[in-house]
Scaffold this active site. Structure first.
Site, PDB file in Angstrom:
ATOM      1  N   HIS A   1     -10.663  -4.526   9.899  1.00  0.00           N
ATOM      2  CA  HIS A   1     -11.268  -4.391   8.573  1.00  0.00           C
ATOM      3  C   HIS A   1     -12.565  -3.575   8.552  1.00  0.00           C
ATOM      4  CE1 HIS A   1      -8.549  -7.572   7.309  1.00  0.00           C
ATOM      5  NE2 HIS A   1      -9.077  -7.630   6.111  1.00  0.00           N
TER       6      HIS A   1
ATOM      7  N   GLU B   1       0.804  -1.228   0.000  1.00  0.00           N
ATOM      8  CA  GLU B   1       0.000   0.000   0.000  1.00  0.00           C
ATOM      9  C   GLU B   1       0.834   1.274   0.000  1.00  0.00           C
ATOM     10  OE1 GLU B   1      -0.737  -2.641   1.870  1.00  0.00           O
ATOM     11  OE2 GLU B   1      -2.752  -3.217   1.205  1.00  0.00           O
TER      12      GLU B   1
HETATM   13  C1  LIG Z   1      -2.514  -4.463   4.298  1.00  0.00           C
HETATM   14  C2  LIG Z   1      -3.546  -5.297   3.645  1.00  0.00           C
HETATM   15  N1  LIG Z   1      -3.777  -5.125   2.332  1.00  0.00           N
HETATM   16  C3  LIG Z   1      -4.710  -5.874   1.712  1.00  0.00           C
HETATM   17  C4  LIG Z   1      -5.428  -6.798   2.402  1.00  0.00           C
HETATM   18  C5  LIG Z   1      -6.497  -7.620   1.703  1.00  0.00           C
HETATM   19  N2  LIG Z   1      -6.022  -8.997   1.545  1.00  0.00           N
HETATM   20  C6  LIG Z   1      -6.313  -9.936   2.448  1.00  0.00           C
HETATM   21  S1  LIG Z   1      -5.574 -11.385   2.120  1.00  0.00           S
HETATM   22  C7  LIG Z   1      -4.855 -10.779   0.726  1.00  0.00           C
HETATM   23  C8  LIG Z   1      -3.982 -11.667  -0.089  1.00  0.00           C
HETATM   24  C9  LIG Z   1      -2.791 -12.138   0.689  1.00  0.00           C
HETATM   25  O1  LIG Z   1      -2.102 -13.112  -0.017  1.00  0.00           O
HETATM   26  P1  LIG Z   1      -0.939 -13.949   0.620  1.00  0.00           P
HETATM   27  O2  LIG Z   1      -0.073 -13.077   1.461  1.00  0.00           O
HETATM   28  O3  LIG Z   1      -0.268 -14.693  -0.469  1.00  0.00           O
HETATM   29  O4  LIG Z   1      -1.632 -14.960   1.623  1.00  0.00           O
HETATM   30  P2  LIG Z   1      -2.759 -16.070   1.349  1.00  0.00           P
HETATM   31  O5  LIG Z   1      -4.079 -15.366   1.438  1.00  0.00           O
HETATM   32  O6  LIG Z   1      -2.506 -16.680   0.038  1.00  0.00           O
HETATM   33  O7  LIG Z   1      -2.649 -17.047   2.473  1.00  0.00           O
HETATM   34  C10 LIG Z   1      -5.211  -9.445   0.541  1.00  0.00           C
HETATM   35  C11 LIG Z   1      -4.774  -8.605  -0.580  1.00  0.00           C
HETATM   36  C12 LIG Z   1      -5.167  -6.922   3.784  1.00  0.00           C
HETATM   37  N3  LIG Z   1      -5.858  -7.788   4.548  1.00  0.00           N
HETATM   38  N4  LIG Z   1      -4.209  -6.186   4.371  1.00  0.00           N
END
Ligand SMILES: Cc1ncc(C[n+]2csc(CCOP(=O)(O)OP(=O)(O)O)c2C)c(N)n1
Lengths: 328, 348
Positions: free
Chosen positions: A129, A60
């Site tokens: 959230h 971000e």
């Molecule tokens: C700072 C932040 N940005 C965006 C999100 C929204 N978000 C939640 S999970 C996710 C994807 C994360 O992917 P990864 O780190 O690969 O973990 P996975 O979900 O595959 O276990 C996003 C973009 C968030 N929760 N926190």
């Protein structure tokens, strides 16, 4: 007039502005292949391609910072943050850079950047959230802050935001995305910043509702009329910076009473600020203390029953208005 | 790839049992979500059980674990009561966090599972802080920090790697590479796709394990934990895994093909490990079936427990915002009930 959902109205605004101006491009997490976490950017990758609809990593602070840089060199970036909660990671770039660069460099550059993001409680997403942070952005000089509550305003204000030379924090609402409303058909439906909308005229009390709370306030006004014979005027400021204080003051001078409704926390909130402005300028016109209805002063809990009592609904607005009107 | 030898039979059985319990629990959670017993987002780790169990079994009970919003399985692997995990999902008072956190924010202090964090990348600095405390307090503890491939792009990743290496902290970072950050494929979000190498420039060496193989995950994590504990320095382990379900329950999965998912499902970590245990005579087919039935029974029991647990009292809304009794004698608040003393008015 066409009936559109709030998210569709935003989508139209993006499409139209991208068509109108080649410098407009989008960056954000999952806005392309995934079509946006809330589907606001649906179809835009297919239509405009990867150069102009950019899926970013989860970074971000950096994507907002890149938006600042690209804007300084004349592009018109529209950055989507998945929710306003994650904008806290980018707060440094928003405040120290987007908001201050023009001033600190003596007016040599502009930062025509738009940061779009939704806020709001009610979906049981818990403390990381679910918050409403318009008050945080309202605090900062150098940025504009929009809080549209209808599809028409969502579209018109987003178009205005993209065209403006200033950095804009554009705050959408998760609850509102699915709501429908009339949107003017003309291809250039632009809603100017700094112009409040009077959602309902009334003589007894002024209710100012921020973001989704403008909708809640309107519903409360109907109840007040039907059940308590209180004729409320409902004002949606639509933008908090600039703020159309004149419209609010004119209304308060007529009704002599005011209640401000917001979803965020009470301390240092939008209502705290607005109450100060109103009493400074219209103290003699007030017949009662200005009322505030806010989110509870706690991190948003997950449990449904706790979450529901932690942000305002119509009954709290009705009660606060009745108190301001001496009806309790 | 040659299989690494199995551990002692009772250890192997426990691994299979725990993976099955996590799987059946999460399947039930998915069903309860469909019935609206669970709200918000529900991120299932179905497919990632070998990563969870193999890595946590490399820890001592006194070590610390920290993860993301996808950690129902981690709490179970650490020994949290399934009923209390499910009650948290239901937002009930018997939940691990009394219904305050929900699916994304699990926490069990007693079992040294220090959270479930909803902010992607937010847990890395906290993990390094735990390791700072281990170092400062001269304990033998190690922290294992898990996060996704997508999280490796946050600024906190680089900043944390640097400080953990600079200060020689006993922490193992594990990037659970399930190939997607939400709907964005690894190749579209990270320039370096060999994620174990992402810490190198900061002085954090990398290792890789097959996150679909509980034995390999255990083997590699054990070595990483040993390095952290004995050599007092951080390690980055990449676990290659895959999630079989959507990112959360509301995911149309248009970003990947059914064939790809099918291909990984053929490598189901629980099925392959179970098959191996049967083939090598560690468990009989009957024992395996009984284990599975028991896992289902436990999951059902957890649902019943959660369902019977009451919602939190509305008056508890302001509990725990502050520690009362020190500088804060009462909880003064402005809310829908008007200004006034709220909590702790009888303190002092
Ligand atoms: C700072 C932040 N940005 C965006 C999100 C929204 N978000 C939640 S999970 C996710 C994807 C994360 O992917 P990864 O780190 O690969 O973990 P996975 O979900 O595959 O276990 C996003 C973009 C968030 N929760 N926190």
């Amino acid at each position: 007039m066409a009936t559109l959902r709030y998210r569709e109205a935003l989508n139209q605004a993006l499409r139209e502005e991208m068509t109108r101006d080649e410098r407009v491009f989008l960056m954000g997490e999952d806005i392309g292949v995934f079509n946006g976490a809330y589907k606001v950017t649906q179809g835009l990758l297919d239509e405009f391609g990867e150069q102009r609809v950019r899926d970013t990593p989860i970074s971000e602070n950096t994507i907002v910072g890149m938006g600042v840089g690209a804007a300084m060199l004349g592009l018109r970036p529209v950055v989507e943050l998945m929710t306003i909660n994650f904008s806290l990671l980018a707060l440094d770039q928003v405040v120290n850079h987007a908001a201050h660069i023009r001033y600190m460099f003596g007016g040599q550059v502009t930062v025509p950047l738009v940061i779009r993001m939704p806020q709001g409680a009610g979906h049981q997403l818990g403390p990381t959230h679910s918050h409403s942070f318009e008050a945080i952005y309202l605090h900062v000089p150098g940025i504009l802050v929009a809080v549209p509550s209808t599809p028409a305003d969502a579209k018109g204000l987003l178009k205005a935001a993209i065209r403006d030379e200033n950095p804009v924090v554009f705050i959408e609402h998760e609850y509102l995305y699915g709501q429908r409303g009339e949107v003017p058909d003309e291809d250039d439906h632009v809603v100017p910043f700094g112009k409040a909308a009077i959602r309902r005229e009334g003589a007894d009390v002024t209710i100012v509702g921020i973001s989704r709370m403008a909708v809640t306030a309107e519903k409360a006004a109907v109840q007040l009329a039907e059940q308590h014979e209180i004729d409320a005027e409902v004002i949606d400021p639509r933008t908090l910076r600039p703020l159309d204080l004149d419209t609010i003051l004119a209304s308060v001078r007529k009704t002599n009473r005011c209640v401000i409704v917001e979803e965020g926390w009470p301390h240092g909130g939008v209502g705290a600020n607005l109450a100060a402005l109103i009493q400074e300028q219209a103290f003699d016109d007030l017949d009662a203390p200005i009322g505030r209805v806010t989110g509870a002063d706690v991190p948003m809990p997950y449990a449904k029953n706790l979450e529901q009592i932690a942000f305002p609904h119509e009954p709290q607005v009705v009660e606060a208005v009745r108190a301001a009107c001496g009806d309790l | 790839m040659a299989d690494h030898p199995l551990p002692e039979p009772e250890v192997a059985r426990e691994w299979l049992e725990t993976m099955l319990r996590i799987r059946r629990f999460e399947e039930r959670a998915g069903e309860q979500y469909a019935r609206a017993k669970i709200g918000g987002f529900l991120h299932l780790a179905i497919g990632e059980e070998a990563t969870i169990v193999g890595s946590t079994r490399a820890l001592r009970a006194s070590d610390y674990l920290i993860g993301t919003y996808r950690t129902h399985g981690h709490t179970l692997a650490r020994g949290s009561e399934p009923g209390r995990v499910m009650a948290e999902l239901f937002g009930r008072v018997d939940g691990l966090c009394r219904g305050r956190g929900g699916s994304m924010h699990m926490f069990d202090l007693e079992r040294r599972f220090l959270g479930g964090y909803g902010i992607v990348g937010g847990n890395l600095p906290i993990a390094a802080g735990f390791a700072l405390a281990h170092d400062y307090l001269r304990t033998e503890d190690v922290t294992l920090c898990q996060f996704g491939d997508g999280a490796s792009n946050q600024g906190t990743f680089g900043e944390t790697m640097n400080l953990a290496a600079l200060w020689n902290l006993p922490v193992v970072f594990m990037v659970t590479n399930n190939r997607f950050g939400m709907g964005t494929a690894l190749e579209r979000h990270s320039a370096q796709t060999d994620l174990q190498r992402k810490g190198e420039g900061y002085g954090v060496p990398g290792m890789e394990c097959d996150g679909m193989d509980v034995v390999d995950t255990f083997r590699v994590t054990t070595e990483a934990v040993r390095i952290a504990r004995e050599e007092r320095r951080p390690v980055l382990v990449e676990a290659l895994t895959y999630r079989f379900r959507g990112h959360s329950m509301a995911d149309p999965e248009e970003y990947r093909t059914k064939e790809e998912v099918e291909e990984y499902r053929r490598r189901d970590p629980i099925v392959t490990f179970g098959d191996r245990l049967v083939a090598e005579g560690v468990v009989s087919a009957e024992e395996r079936a009984a284990m599975d039935a028991e896992a289902t029974r436990i999951a059902d029991e957890a649902v019943a427990f959660a369902d019977a647990s009451p919602a939190p009292e509305p008056t508890s809304l302001y509990d725990d915002v502050y520690v009362l009794g020190g500088e804060v004698q009462g909880w003064y608040s402005v809310d829908e009930r008007g200004a006034g003393v709220r909590r702790g008015e009888d303190i002092g």
